[in-house]
Design a protein around this motif. Structure first.
Motif, PDB file in Angstrom:
ATOM      1  N   VAL A 110      -1.958   5.517   5.544  1.00  0.00           N
ATOM      2  CA  VAL A 110      -2.260   4.176   5.052  1.00  0.00           C
ATOM      3  C   VAL A 110      -3.734   3.839   5.272  1.00  0.00           C
ATOM      4  CG1 VAL A 110      -1.841   1.716   5.429  1.00  0.00           C
ATOM      5  CG2 VAL A 110       0.081   3.300   5.292  1.00  0.00           C
ATOM      6  N   LYS A 111      -4.263   4.159   6.437  1.00  0.00           N
ATOM      7  CA  LYS A 111      -5.667   3.863   6.726  1.00  0.00           C
ATOM      8  C   LYS A 111      -6.603   4.633   5.795  1.00  0.00           C
ATOM      9  CE  LYS A 111      -5.326   2.422  11.568  1.00  0.00           C
ATOM     10  NZ  LYS A 111      -5.726   2.680  12.973  1.00  0.00           N
ATOM     11  N   GLU A 112      -6.278   5.877   5.516  1.00  0.00           N
ATOM     12  CA  GLU A 112      -7.102   6.672   4.604  1.00  0.00           C
ATOM     13  C   GLU A 112      -7.059   6.088   3.195  1.00  0.00           C
ATOM     14  OE1 GLU A 112      -9.248   9.219   5.149  1.00  0.00           O
ATOM     15  OE2 GLU A 112      -8.906   8.669   7.248  1.00  0.00           O
ATOM     16  N   MET A 113      -5.881   5.610   2.786  1.00  0.00           N
ATOM     17  CA  MET A 113      -5.737   4.998   1.472  1.00  0.00           C
ATOM     18  C   MET A 113      -6.544   3.704   1.402  1.00  0.00           C
ATOM     19  SD  MET A 113      -2.111   4.263  -0.500  1.00  0.00           S
ATOM     20  CE  MET A 113      -1.342   5.491   0.574  1.00  0.00           C
ATOM     21  N   ALA A 114      -6.500   2.925   2.484  1.00  0.00           N
ATOM     22  CA  ALA A 114      -7.219   1.655   2.519  1.00  0.00           C
ATOM     23  C   ALA A 114      -8.726   1.861   2.420  1.00  0.00           C
ATOM     24  CB  ALA A 114      -6.873   0.901   3.803  1.00  0.00           C
ATOM     25  N   LYS A 115      -9.220   2.910   3.017  1.00  0.00           N
ATOM     26  CA  LYS A 115     -10.659   3.176   3.033  1.00  0.00           C
ATOM     27  C   LYS A 115     -11.219   3.490   1.650  1.00  0.00           C
ATOM     28  CE  LYS A 115     -11.903   6.091   6.282  1.00  0.00           C
ATOM     29  NZ  LYS A 115     -11.808   7.201   7.257  1.00  0.00           N
ATOM     30  N   SER A 116     -10.359   3.944   0.738  1.00  0.00           N
ATOM     31  CA  SER A 116     -10.867   4.403  -0.564  1.00  0.00           C
ATOM     32  C   SER A 116     -10.317   3.645  -1.768  1.00  0.00           C
ATOM     33  CB  SER A 116     -10.533   5.892  -0.739  1.00  0.00           C
ATOM     34  OG  SER A 116      -9.122   6.095  -0.704  1.00  0.00           O
ATOM     35  N   SER A 117      -9.495   2.612  -1.530  1.00  0.00           N
ATOM     36  CA  SER A 117      -8.785   1.979  -2.651  1.00  0.00           C
ATOM     37  C   SER A 117      -9.421   0.707  -3.194  1.00  0.00           C
ATOM     38  CB  SER A 117      -7.341   1.656  -2.231  1.00  0.00           C
ATOM     39  OG  SER A 117      -6.606   2.832  -1.999  1.00  0.00           O
ATOM     40  N   PHE A 118     -10.275   0.037  -2.425  1.00  0.00           N
ATOM     41  CA  PHE A 118     -10.719  -1.306  -2.822  1.00  0.00           C
ATOM     42  C   PHE A 118     -12.187  -1.331  -3.209  1.00  0.00           C
ATOM     43  CE2 PHE A 118      -7.305  -1.534   0.375  1.00  0.00           C
ATOM     44  CZ  PHE A 118      -6.297  -2.018  -0.459  1.00  0.00           C
ATOM     45  N   VAL A 163       3.153   6.950  -0.600  1.00  0.00           N
ATOM     46  CA  VAL A 163       2.439   6.928  -1.887  1.00  0.00           C
ATOM     47  C   VAL A 163       1.812   5.566  -2.170  1.00  0.00           C
ATOM     48  CG1 VAL A 163       3.826   8.763  -2.913  1.00  0.00           C
ATOM     49  CG2 VAL A 163       4.595   6.379  -3.110  1.00  0.00           C
ATOM     50  N   GLY A 164       2.082   4.590  -1.304  1.00  0.00           N
ATOM     51  CA  GLY A 164       1.502   3.271  -1.496  1.00  0.00           C
ATOM     52  C   GLY A 164       1.807   2.381  -0.310  1.00  0.00           C
ATOM     53  N   PHE A 165       1.117   1.230  -0.263  1.00  0.00           N
ATOM     54  CA  PHE A 165       1.392   0.267   0.800  1.00  0.00           C
ATOM     55  C   PHE A 165       1.047  -1.136   0.330  1.00  0.00           C
ATOM     56  CE2 PHE A 165      -3.127   0.854   1.598  1.00  0.00           C
ATOM     57  CZ  PHE A 165      -3.553  -0.394   2.062  1.00  0.00           C
ATOM     58  N   ILE A 166       1.552  -2.119   1.068  1.00  0.00           N
ATOM     59  CA  ILE A 166       1.283  -3.520   0.744  1.00  0.00           C
ATOM     60  C   ILE A 166       1.221  -4.322   2.043  1.00  0.00           C
ATOM     61  CG2 ILE A 166       3.742  -4.093   0.460  1.00  0.00           C
ATOM     62  CD1 ILE A 166       2.875  -5.953  -1.872  1.00  0.00           C
ATOM     63  N   VAL A 167       0.254  -5.250   2.120  1.00  0.00           N
ATOM     64  CA  VAL A 167       0.137  -6.163   3.258  1.00  0.00           C
ATOM     65  C   VAL A 167       0.437  -7.564   2.749  1.00  0.00           C
ATOM     66  CG1 VAL A 167      -1.383  -7.198   4.974  1.00  0.00           C
ATOM     67  CG2 VAL A 167      -1.547  -4.745   4.487  1.00  0.00           C
ATOM     68  N   GLU A 180      -2.238  -9.615   0.540  1.00  0.00           N
ATOM     69  CA  GLU A 180      -3.609  -9.403   1.015  1.00  0.00           C
ATOM     70  C   GLU A 180      -4.169  -8.077   0.519  1.00  0.00           C
ATOM     71  OE1 GLU A 180      -4.159  -9.788   5.202  1.00  0.00           O
ATOM     72  OE2 GLU A 180      -4.155 -11.979   5.101  1.00  0.00           O
ATOM     73  N   LEU A 181      -3.387  -7.030   0.632  1.00  0.00           N
ATOM     74  CA  LEU A 181      -3.800  -5.700   0.183  1.00  0.00           C
ATOM     75  C   LEU A 181      -2.624  -5.032  -0.507  1.00  0.00           C
ATOM     76  CD1 LEU A 181      -5.632  -4.314   3.388  1.00  0.00           C
ATOM     77  CD2 LEU A 181      -6.713  -5.322   1.367  1.00  0.00           C
ATOM     78  N   ILE A 182      -2.908  -4.295  -1.561  1.00  0.00           N
ATOM     79  CA  ILE A 182      -1.897  -3.492  -2.229  1.00  0.00           C
ATOM     80  C   ILE A 182      -2.599  -2.268  -2.808  1.00  0.00           C
ATOM     81  CG2 ILE A 182      -2.117  -4.897  -4.331  1.00  0.00           C
ATOM     82  CD1 ILE A 182       0.813  -4.176  -4.952  1.00  0.00           C
ATOM     83  N   ALA A 183      -2.027  -1.106  -2.583  1.00  0.00           N
ATOM     84  CA  ALA A 183      -2.682   0.121  -3.048  1.00  0.00           C
ATOM     85  C   ALA A 183      -1.655   1.210  -3.295  1.00  0.00           C
ATOM     86  CB  ALA A 183      -3.698   0.598  -2.012  1.00  0.00           C
ATOM     87  N   VAL A 184      -1.976   2.050  -4.267  1.00  0.00           N
ATOM     88  CA  VAL A 184      -1.192   3.254  -4.561  1.00  0.00           C
ATOM     89  C   VAL A 184      -2.121   4.451  -4.437  1.00  0.00           C
ATOM     90  CG1 VAL A 184       0.099   4.521  -6.333  1.00  0.00           C
ATOM     91  CG2 VAL A 184       0.439   2.055  -6.068  1.00  0.00           C
ATOM     92  N   LYS A 185      -1.626   5.485  -3.848  1.00  0.00           N
ATOM     93  CA  LYS A 185      -2.414   6.692  -3.581  1.00  0.00           C
ATOM     94  C   LYS A 185      -2.952   7.315  -4.864  1.00  0.00           C
ATOM     95  CE  LYS A 185      -1.869  11.157  -1.194  1.00  0.00           C
ATOM     96  NZ  LYS A 185      -0.879  12.012  -0.505  1.00  0.00           N
ATOM     97  N   LYS A 186      -4.196   7.748  -4.823  1.00  0.00           N
ATOM     98  CA  LYS A 186      -4.772   8.458  -5.970  1.00  0.00           C
ATOM     99  C   LYS A 186      -3.933   9.696  -6.247  1.00  0.00           C
ATOM    100  CE  LYS A 186      -9.599   7.045  -5.392  1.00  0.00           C
ATOM    101  NZ  LYS A 186     -10.980   7.495  -5.107  1.00  0.00           N
TER     102      LYS A 186
END
Length: 247
Positions: A110-118, A163-167, A180-186
């Motif tokens: 999740v942290k790796e996804m957050a670093k590159s998603s926004f 494959v994804g996360f949501i805050v 606050e945050l929503i992301a899906v893995k590249k």
């Protein structure tokens, strides 16, 4: 005339970036006073939010300060009373559930996804923030969401892989749920995972008897905007956000 708006010190930002950071929401022309303008000098950095994107406020910022535009923000909302949850015809094999904070592998993913998603956000748009600082900020954001009782960090897993996360942040007084945050893995995008996370937010709002869901994104984040519109969200308002530096 006394300004209705005042600069609020951003404690977390000041500590994290090592600079005195402030923020002010500008809602009317009455707030544009000399007193307010002078107060900006007390900070190394000020975030100026033109809350209703009024042209007169944009003009004042341009003429009276050296601030520059870093974000055209679009706020979407979903009213649960008017837009009840609809059952999708498509079934998903992925499962959304709260993150197990003790699962180091999941948390790292999740942290790796957050670093590159926004990468559309104002922090990435402002080159005075280093890439390393911004990545670390989002990594910390995820970590803080785990220990904040008003927030919920959930992961979407397919065959055991994140494959994804949501805050989500619950605001009981306002009967509101904020994404606050929503992301899906590249490499996993375009498969409906984003919509599944949106469904999860609606289920969470219903379970907590909240009336609406709010989410913001940048006007140039077309993928994000399309996701929200596709899932029944409507544009609530637009904001322009400026950064003013004195250091």
């Amino acid at each position: 005339m006394t300004s209705k708006e005042e600069v609020a010190r951003l404690s977390w930002d000041s500590s994290f970036f090592g600079k005195e950071c402030g923020s002010v929401e500008l809602t009317t022309e009455d707030s544009l006073t000399d007193e307010l303008l002078k107060s900006f000098s007390q900070y190394d950095f000020v975030k100026l939010v033109n809350e209703n994107n009024l042209s007169s406020i944009n003009t004042w910022i341009g003429e009276q300060t050296t601030a520059y535009l870093t974000d055209m923000n679009v706020i979407f909302s979903y009213d649960l009373a008017r837009q009840p949850q609809q059952v999708r015809k498509q079934s998903f094999s992925a499962v959304c559930q709260p993150l197990d904070a003790d699962n180091v592998q999941e948390l790292t993913a999740v942290k790796e996804m957050a670093k590159s998603s926004f990468t559309h956000t104002r922090f990435f748009n402002d080159k005075k923030f280093s890439r390393e600082q911004v990545e670390k900020m989002y990594e910390n954001w995820v970590g803080n969401a785990i220990v904040d009782s008003s927030k919920e960090l959930s992961v979407l897993k397919e065959a055991g892989v994140v494959v994804g996360f949501i805050v989500l942040k619950k605001e009981e007084a306002a009967k509101q749920l904020t994404i606050e945050l929503i992301a899906v893995k590249k490499g996993s995008r375009g498969r409906g995972y984003g919509s599944q996370l949106m469904d999860f937010s609606k289920e969470t709002a219903e379970k907590n008897e909240l009336k609406r869901i709010i989410v913001g994104t940048q006007i140039d984040n077309l993928q994000g905007m399309n996701l929200y519109i596709k899932n029944g969200f409507f544009v609530n308002k637009k904001r322009s956000i400026y950064h003013l530096w004195h250091a």
